[in-house]
Motif scaffolding. Structure first.
Motif, PDB file in Angstrom:
ATOM      1  N   ASP A 566      53.054  27.860  77.297  1.00  0.00           N
ATOM      2  CA  ASP A 566      54.251  28.038  77.844  1.00  0.00           C
ATOM      3  C   ASP A 566      55.006  27.343  76.984  1.00  0.00           C
ATOM      4  O   ASP A 566      56.301  27.751  76.631  1.00  0.00           O
ATOM      5  CB  ASP A 566      54.453  27.803  79.313  1.00  0.00           C
ATOM      6  CG  ASP A 566      53.737  28.730  80.199  1.00  0.00           C
ATOM      7  OD1 ASP A 566      53.454  30.052  79.581  1.00  0.00           O
ATOM      8  OD2 ASP A 566      53.425  28.501  81.258  1.00  0.00           O
ATOM      9  N   ALA A 569      55.957  28.881  73.572  1.00  0.00           N
ATOM     10  CA  ALA A 569      56.827  29.975  73.746  1.00  0.00           C
ATOM     11  C   ALA A 569      58.020  29.488  73.967  1.00  0.00           C
ATOM     12  O   ALA A 569      59.126  30.278  73.425  1.00  0.00           O
ATOM     13  CB  ALA A 569      56.303  30.953  74.848  1.00  0.00           C
ATOM     14  N   ASN A 589      45.665  36.860  78.380  1.00  0.00           N
ATOM     15  CA  ASN A 589      46.938  37.453  77.859  1.00  0.00           C
ATOM     16  C   ASN A 589      47.311  37.166  76.422  1.00  0.00           C
ATOM     17  O   ASN A 589      48.037  36.487  76.092  1.00  0.00           O
ATOM     18  CB  ASN A 589      48.155  37.131  78.623  1.00  0.00           C
ATOM     19  CG  ASN A 589      49.324  37.837  78.674  1.00  0.00           C
ATOM     20  OD1 ASN A 589      49.314  38.716  77.522  1.00  0.00           O
ATOM     21  ND2 ASN A 589      49.996  37.783  79.723  1.00  0.00           N
ATOM     22  N   ARG A 590      46.524  38.009  75.731  1.00  0.00           N
ATOM     23  CA  ARG A 590      46.608  37.856  74.073  1.00  0.00           C
ATOM     24  C   ARG A 590      47.906  38.079  73.627  1.00  0.00           C
ATOM     25  O   ARG A 590      48.452  37.041  72.649  1.00  0.00           O
ATOM     26  CB  ARG A 590      45.600  38.850  73.565  1.00  0.00           C
ATOM     27  CG  ARG A 590      45.449  38.897  71.990  1.00  0.00           C
ATOM     28  CD  ARG A 590      44.613  39.892  71.213  1.00  0.00           C
ATOM     29  NE  ARG A 590      44.515  39.783  70.104  1.00  0.00           N
ATOM     30  CZ  ARG A 590      43.406  39.995  69.276  1.00  0.00           C
ATOM     31  NH1 ARG A 590      42.370  40.525  69.891  1.00  0.00           N
ATOM     32  NH2 ARG A 590      43.442  40.077  68.037  1.00  0.00           N
ATOM     33  N   LYS A 591      48.725  38.817  74.216  1.00  0.00           N
ATOM     34  CA  LYS A 591      50.077  39.245  73.764  1.00  0.00           C
ATOM     35  C   LYS A 591      50.912  37.834  73.684  1.00  0.00           C
ATOM     36  O   LYS A 591      51.786  37.489  72.979  1.00  0.00           O
ATOM     37  CB  LYS A 591      50.655  40.367  74.667  1.00  0.00           C
ATOM     38  CG  LYS A 591      51.280  41.518  73.662  1.00  0.00           C
ATOM     39  CD  LYS A 591      51.919  42.680  74.554  1.00  0.00           C
ATOM     40  CE  LYS A 591      51.214  43.731  74.614  1.00  0.00           C
ATOM     41  NZ  LYS A 591      51.778  44.558  75.765  1.00  0.00           N
ATOM     42  N   LYS A 592      50.796  37.113  74.959  1.00  0.00           N
ATOM     43  CA  LYS A 592      51.519  36.135  75.338  1.00  0.00           C
ATOM     44  C   LYS A 592      51.054  35.114  74.307  1.00  0.00           C
ATOM     45  O   LYS A 592      51.851  34.188  73.998  1.00  0.00           O
ATOM     46  CB  LYS A 592      51.303  35.615  76.773  1.00  0.00           C
ATOM     47  CG  LYS A 592      52.216  34.544  77.312  1.00  0.00           C
ATOM     48  CD  LYS A 592      51.638  34.185  78.647  1.00  0.00           C
ATOM     49  CE  LYS A 592      52.129  33.041  79.282  1.00  0.00           C
ATOM     50  NZ  LYS A 592      51.598  32.348  80.587  1.00  0.00           N
ATOM     51  N   GLU A 594      49.845  35.158  71.483  1.00  0.00           N
ATOM     52  CA  GLU A 594      50.183  35.499  70.139  1.00  0.00           C
ATOM     53  C   GLU A 594      51.578  35.061  70.008  1.00  0.00           C
ATOM     54  O   GLU A 594      52.306  34.530  68.811  1.00  0.00           O
ATOM     55  CB  GLU A 594      49.906  36.830  69.649  1.00  0.00           C
ATOM     56  CG  GLU A 594      48.377  37.192  69.353  1.00  0.00           C
ATOM     57  CD  GLU A 594      48.219  38.455  68.947  1.00  0.00           C
ATOM     58  OE1 GLU A 594      47.197  38.833  68.256  1.00  0.00           O
ATOM     59  OE2 GLU A 594      48.552  39.491  69.620  1.00  0.00           O
ATOM     60  N   ALA A 595      52.457  35.660  71.055  1.00  0.00           N
ATOM     61  CA  ALA A 595      53.955  35.368  70.777  1.00  0.00           C
ATOM     62  C   ALA A 595      54.197  33.905  70.943  1.00  0.00           C
ATOM     63  O   ALA A 595      54.889  33.460  70.286  1.00  0.00           O
ATOM     64  CB  ALA A 595      54.500  35.985  71.944  1.00  0.00           C
ATOM     65  N   ALA A 596      53.462  32.980  71.616  1.00  0.00           N
ATOM     66  CA  ALA A 596      53.701  31.642  71.807  1.00  0.00           C
ATOM     67  C   ALA A 596      53.151  30.951  70.468  1.00  0.00           C
ATOM     68  O   ALA A 596      54.045  30.081  69.903  1.00  0.00           O
ATOM     69  CB  ALA A 596      52.784  31.065  72.913  1.00  0.00           C
ATOM     70  N   ASP A 598      53.317  32.421  67.426  1.00  0.00           N
ATOM     71  CA  ASP A 598      54.280  32.792  66.767  1.00  0.00           C
ATOM     72  C   ASP A 598      55.627  31.770  66.612  1.00  0.00           C
ATOM     73  O   ASP A 598      56.259  31.553  65.496  1.00  0.00           O
ATOM     74  CB  ASP A 598      54.798  34.152  67.149  1.00  0.00           C
ATOM     75  CG  ASP A 598      55.604  34.706  65.700  1.00  0.00           C
ATOM     76  OD1 ASP A 598      55.134  34.844  64.732  1.00  0.00           O
ATOM     77  OD2 ASP A 598      56.574  35.382  65.973  1.00  0.00           O
ATOM     78  N   LYS A 599      55.458  31.160  67.908  1.00  0.00           N
ATOM     79  CA  LYS A 599      57.110  30.245  67.914  1.00  0.00           C
ATOM     80  C   LYS A 599      56.785  29.099  67.459  1.00  0.00           C
ATOM     81  O   LYS A 599      57.802  28.278  67.385  1.00  0.00           O
ATOM     82  CB  LYS A 599      57.267  30.380  69.411  1.00  0.00           C
ATOM     83  CG  LYS A 599      58.200  31.493  69.953  1.00  0.00           C
ATOM     84  CD  LYS A 599      59.571  31.184  69.601  1.00  0.00           C
ATOM     85  CE  LYS A 599      60.501  32.523  70.355  1.00  0.00           C
ATOM     86  NZ  LYS A 599      60.419  32.336  71.876  1.00  0.00           N
ATOM     87  N   SER A 813      43.609  41.210  75.792  1.00  0.00           N
ATOM     88  CA  SER A 813      44.935  42.033  75.730  1.00  0.00           C
ATOM     89  C   SER A 813      45.251  42.797  76.869  1.00  0.00           C
ATOM     90  O   SER A 813      46.331  43.305  77.075  1.00  0.00           O
ATOM     91  CB  SER A 813      44.739  43.328  74.837  1.00  0.00           C
ATOM     92  OG  SER A 813      43.819  42.843  73.516  1.00  0.00           O
TER      93      SER A 813
END
Lengths: 827, 167
Positions: A566, A569, A589-592, A594-596, A598-599, A813
């Protein structure tokens, strides 16, 4: 005790000992082919014939004959030598004697005995067998022409593995060792049969023609897959781990291994290993020197220290010593307590549950208790898949020690098929409710142990069970109230009873509360703190227990794994140091995730492979596998065991110990931890359970540590997951052949189980009109993945299972860390 | 036979209701595998593969073990058998009285060898060691009918007779 004489030596052994074992105890060797210390006596090969004076010189098999008082045994006379030679001649009659091309040469009992008894000619001649060799599977080669019919493969597969792949087919001279319908081998591929085969009839194919047995160095170590802590011997040549060698005297498991231990060592020398540090330049990872990589990491960490925006995620596959230095690096070098492992939840049953319930982050039982207990209640049949060798212990307990096996599970499995096993199929996610209902039965029926009332928190806990009565939760759990009550009564009535719960990244429902409910139940029934009693929490990875022992999770104020993700992210964590974790694939939660990631401004990944997570990194540091380093692992059964270095680091890889140490010294300004041994000395000084241990006292066998426990009733409420209408319940977990994501680099598991799948029951498959290998889309609120269908009889209607290990179409995912994920399945 | 790979059993679809009934009957009996397999063989004339899987599942016995039992005893059959089982004795008394010629004639006329079955499932032919009626040597049997003092001519009669009978 029985007194007897063997070869003029006075021997005293317990009643019911066989002559073979009595002789062995006295240091007298009797040759054997069909006998194995782990298996029931068979008496088939006649190599162990001895003479007993009282039996008028008749030759009798030593392996099946119990000793009697005053027995006078001769293990070698001219007559015995003649008889043994005859046995060998008869065995060699059909045997192809193709030793030059046989992998077993040098480690073959038939070859060694033929040599010992000087069978250089054979009085008999006959046509050889021409059995077709089974090359059908990639792991075990079956050449029945070399078979000597000792039956060990069939017996180990039945007695210990409980799979039953083998049988004697036909009779007399036509008899051969075969499989059902004489087809190709199709089994769990644990390789137990290979390990006990006295000749080269069963061979490990990945090792075939790799090295002569005598040309390898044999290095003792500990398996680096699951938390069972199996000891193994690595066969090493030319800086490569070529095989695992069976040693029946190793560990509590007597050398017994599963597919991963036996056939998944190839990740060590995999050509996919990272051999140089990598840095992201112009958007791509390029090879750099260690100096450049470490400088970049160090500078970044130094500024992150000032900014206070650093966090670390570390894998519990590292040694205790490495984890120790990692923690030092964070606490002393970076002034941060933002570190965690295993997504946080996979250890919370221990680090939160057990800590509150017994005052220490550990089980209240050890693996040896499985065979000493009277009733074993396993929560989830998956315990076999997550910890296969613990599964073997359960098999042995049930078959040899009459352990009354009960299983609460959301699916059937290997354990539910054991003789006499009683399975209670529950609705997924209701385990805590169910365990509380068992406890409530004890309360309502006045079955609570007298001593329980004096345990802290008793009254409060008792009150918390209002509403947890079997009648109230039976429907929600999918059992009848009577079933719950009977199970509770049986549990409390058993003189000794043990509770077992597997943990892991695939089991988000195995929470702090579930562990506490189990501890509460054990206290209430008076099944705590005694041999064969307690709660055995099977931590997932090879050193998961060590990681919680060392406190590799935030204890005071730091961020846990979920908060770290978190934080990434939200931008409050700008530098993330990931050591060995592949969170993209294994965290919820892969998407979460990956997004984290990425940040994150600066991502450091230290790994053996360019994992899905490493591919996103700014700096990648190549680390060493367990075979390249020295240290200790602590098993789920709390055995602290020594890992020994078998090969030099692959490429330019450095051990995690060395990398952490360098950074620690440079960032803290404090002196380095000299070596793993020194680190272990510091560990024993700071972790109470390890007090007094040294590398020397660990020796080859390791030491099972027994921490002091203070029981306390903790309120552990359960809740049923809210079912979504028209959807199926997806439960995740471990596949038998895999452990975490590391086994994806082991040839063995990938041959047998190369990709993810979704397991569906027969009825559901019919309703969905799908069959084996159909590709279906599994959709949840979080996303969708395409998975192959596996139809079987394990899954109850409405429940499907998917293993979590696989990177492509990874189950995270669609799963977000809930005990149950509600999904729809479409073609 | 020992050196030949086992023949593949045919994949077949059969009605398992009768097998289930047999299993139900013996379910609680200790040592129930043998009577169950015998019952199935009586019912189906042989032990079909799907029944082995069924027995394995319901009695919780490994399929491999069942296969071991079935191949150990000569009295169990894994392939469909003929409506009429022709047995020719090749024991000592029959042998000296010319059994080999009787056997050969059967081979020739029915077109099948030892332990084989005609494609139309009418005949299965077997050489057996002794039928216990040496006084009638050479001896042949078709199901429960006995034919003593066999001759080559009688072979034709027997085949003609049983070829007409209903299946």
């Amino acid at each position: 005790m029985v007194n007897l004489t063997i070869d003029d030596k006075q021997v005293t052994v317990p009643k019911n000992t066989t002559i073979f074992d009595a002789a062995k105890a006295a240091g007298i060797r009797i040759p054997i082919l069909c006998h194995d210390k782990k298996l029931n006596p068979f008496g088939g090969c006649r190599m162990c014939l001895v003479e007993v004076e009282q039996m008028k010189g008749r030759q009798i098999p030593a392996c099946t004959t119990p000793v009697t008082e005053g027995m006078i045994v001769r293990t070698m006379t001219d007559e015995i030598a003649k008889a043994r030679k005859l046995v060998l001649e008869l065995l060699l009659l059909k045997h192809p004697v193709d030793c030059p091309v046989c992998d077993a040469a040098g480690d073959c009992d038939l070859q060694n005995l033929t040599y010992e008894y000087q069978v250089n000619s054979n009085r008999f001649t006959d046509e050889k067998f021409h059995h077709a060799i089974d090359y059908d599977n990639p792991l075990i080669e079956r050449d029945m022409n070399r078979c000597i019919h000792c039956g060990k493969c069939a017996r180990i597969c039945d007695e210990i593995v409980s799979f039953g792949a083998y049988t004697f087919i036909s009779r007399g001279i036509e008899a051969k060792m075969g499989t059902q319908f004489d087809g190709p081998l199709n089994c769990e591929f644990c390789g137990s049969c290979v390990s006990v085969c006295p000749v080269g009839a069963l061979l490990a194919r990945p090792f075939k023609f790799k090295a002569r047995w005598w040309a390898m160095d044999k290095v003792k170590s500990v398996c680096s897959y699951c938390g069972t802590g199996c000891q193994l011997t690595l066969g090493v040549k030319d800086n490569k781990v070529l095989t695992t060698i069976y040693d029946e005297n190793q560990g509590f498991h007597n050398g017994q291994l599963c597919t991963r231990g036996r056939f998944a060592y190839q990740f060590v020398n995999s050509d996919k290993r990272l051999t140089t540090p990598l840095m992201k330049k112009n958007g791509a990872l390029v090879e750099v020197t260690w100096d450049e990589a470490l400088n970049a990491v160090q500078q970044r960490l130094a500024s992150a220290k000032t900014a206070g925006d650093v966090a670390g995620l570390v894998t519990p596959r590292l040694t205790n010593e490495e984890l120790f230095v990692f923690k030092k690096l964070f606490k002393d070098g970076l002034g941060s307590e933002n570190y965690d492992h295993s997504a946080g939840y996979a250890h919370s049953a221990l680090s939160k549950g057990a800590v509150e319930s017994i005052g220490v982050a550990a089980s209240s039982a050890v693996i040896a208790d499985i065979q000493k207990t009277g009733l074993l209640l396993v929560v989830k049949s998956d315990a076999y898949e997550t910890h296969p060798v613990v599964g073997f212990e359960i098999n042995l307990g049930v078959k040899r020690k009459d352990v009354d096996l009960r299983i609460i599970s959301d699916k059937k499995g290997k354990l539910t098929k054991l003789p006499g096993a009683k399975t209670y199929l529950n609705i997924p996610g209701t385990e805590t409710l169910l365990v509380n209902a068992l406890a409530k039965t004890l309360v309502d029926e006045n079955l609570v142990d007298a001593a329980a009332a004096s345990i802290t928190g008793f009254e409060e806990w008792k009150k918390s069970l209002d509403g947890a009565a079997p009648e109230q939760v039976a429907g929600i759990c999918g059992l009848t109230a009577d079933e719950i009550k009977t199970l509770a009564r049986d549990y409390v009535k058993a003189e000794k009873a043990l509770l077992l719960l597997p943990l892991g990244l695939g089991y988000p429902g195995h929470t702090k509360e579930l562990a506490q409910a189990l501890f509460n139940l054990s206290f209430a029934a008076g099944k705590h703190g005694k041999e064969g009693c307690g709660v055995l929490l099977l931590a997932e990875k090879n050193n998961s227990q060590g990681a919680v022992d060392l406190g590799l999770y935030p204890v005071a104020g730091g961020k846990d794994a979920a908060a770290i993700i978190d934080g990434c992210a939200a931008g409050s964590i700008k530098t993330l140091y990931v050591a060995g974790e592949n969170l993209v694939v294994s965290y919820p939660n892969r998407k979460k995730v990956e997004a984290a990631l990425d940040k994150v401004d600066f991502l450091i990944v230290q790994d053996l492979f360019l994992s899905e997570t490493a591919a996103l990194a700014d700096v990648v540091l190549p680390a060493c596998s367990f075979a390249e380093k020295e240290g200790t692992f602590t098993s789920a059964g709390k055995a602290v065991q020594k890992v020994n270095r078998a090969i030099k680091p692959v490429g330019q890889a450095k051990s995690d110990f060395e990398i952490f140490n360098t950074l620690y010294v440079n960032l803290s300004g404090k002196p380095a931890v000299a070596d793993p041994k020194a680190a272990f000395a510091e560990i024993t000084a700071s972790v109470p359970a390890y007090a007094g241990l040294t590398y020397e006292t660990l020796g080859d066998a390791g030491v099972v540590v027994v921490p002091a426990m203070t029981p306390k009733f903790a309120v552990a409420p359960g809740a049923a997951p809210t079912a979504e209408v028209g959807k199926m319940a997806l439960v995740t977990g471990s596949a038998l052949y895999h452990c975490g994501t590391m086994s994806l680099y082991g040839e063995g598991p990938m041959h047998v189980c190369p990709a993810g799948y979704v397991e569906i029951g027969r009825e559901d498959a019919k309703r969905l009109t799908v069959q084996d290998d159909d590709l279906v889309t599994v959709t949840s609120a979080a996303g969708a993945v395409k998975l192959k269908v596996k139809v079987g009889s394990r899954m109850p209607e409405g429940v499907v299972f998917a293993p979590y290990h696989f990177a492509d179409q990874s189950v995270n995912s669609i799963a977000s860390g809930e005990s149950v994920t509600w999904v729809t399945i479409s073609k | 036979m020992s050196n030949a790979p086992a023949e593949q059993l045919p994949e077949e679809e059969i009605d398992l209701a009768a097998a289930n009934e047999i299993i139900d009957k013996y379910l609680t009996l200790p040592g129930n595998l043998m009577p169950v397999l015998q019952g199935i063989q009586d019912e189906y004339g042989y032990v079909p593969k799907p029944t082995i899987d069924l027995v394995a599942e319901r009695l919780n016995v490994y399929p491999s073990q069942i296969y071991g039992v079935l191949t150990f005893y000569a009295q169990f059959h894994l392939k469909p058998r003929g409506r009429f089982i022709i047995r020719v004795c090749v024991g000592t008394a029959c042998h000296v009285s010319g059994a080999p010629r009787i056997v050969e004639t059967f081979f020739e006329k029915v077109g099948i060898g030892h332990a084989e079955t005609t494609p139309d499932l009418r005949f299965t032919f077997e050489k057996v060691a002794c039928l216990g009626a040496c006084g009638m040597a050479p001896l042949a049997m078709v199901n429960d009918d006995t034919f003593g003092k066999m001759t080559v001519q009688k072979v034709d009669d027997i085949i003609a007779e049983y070829s007409q009978r209903p299946m």
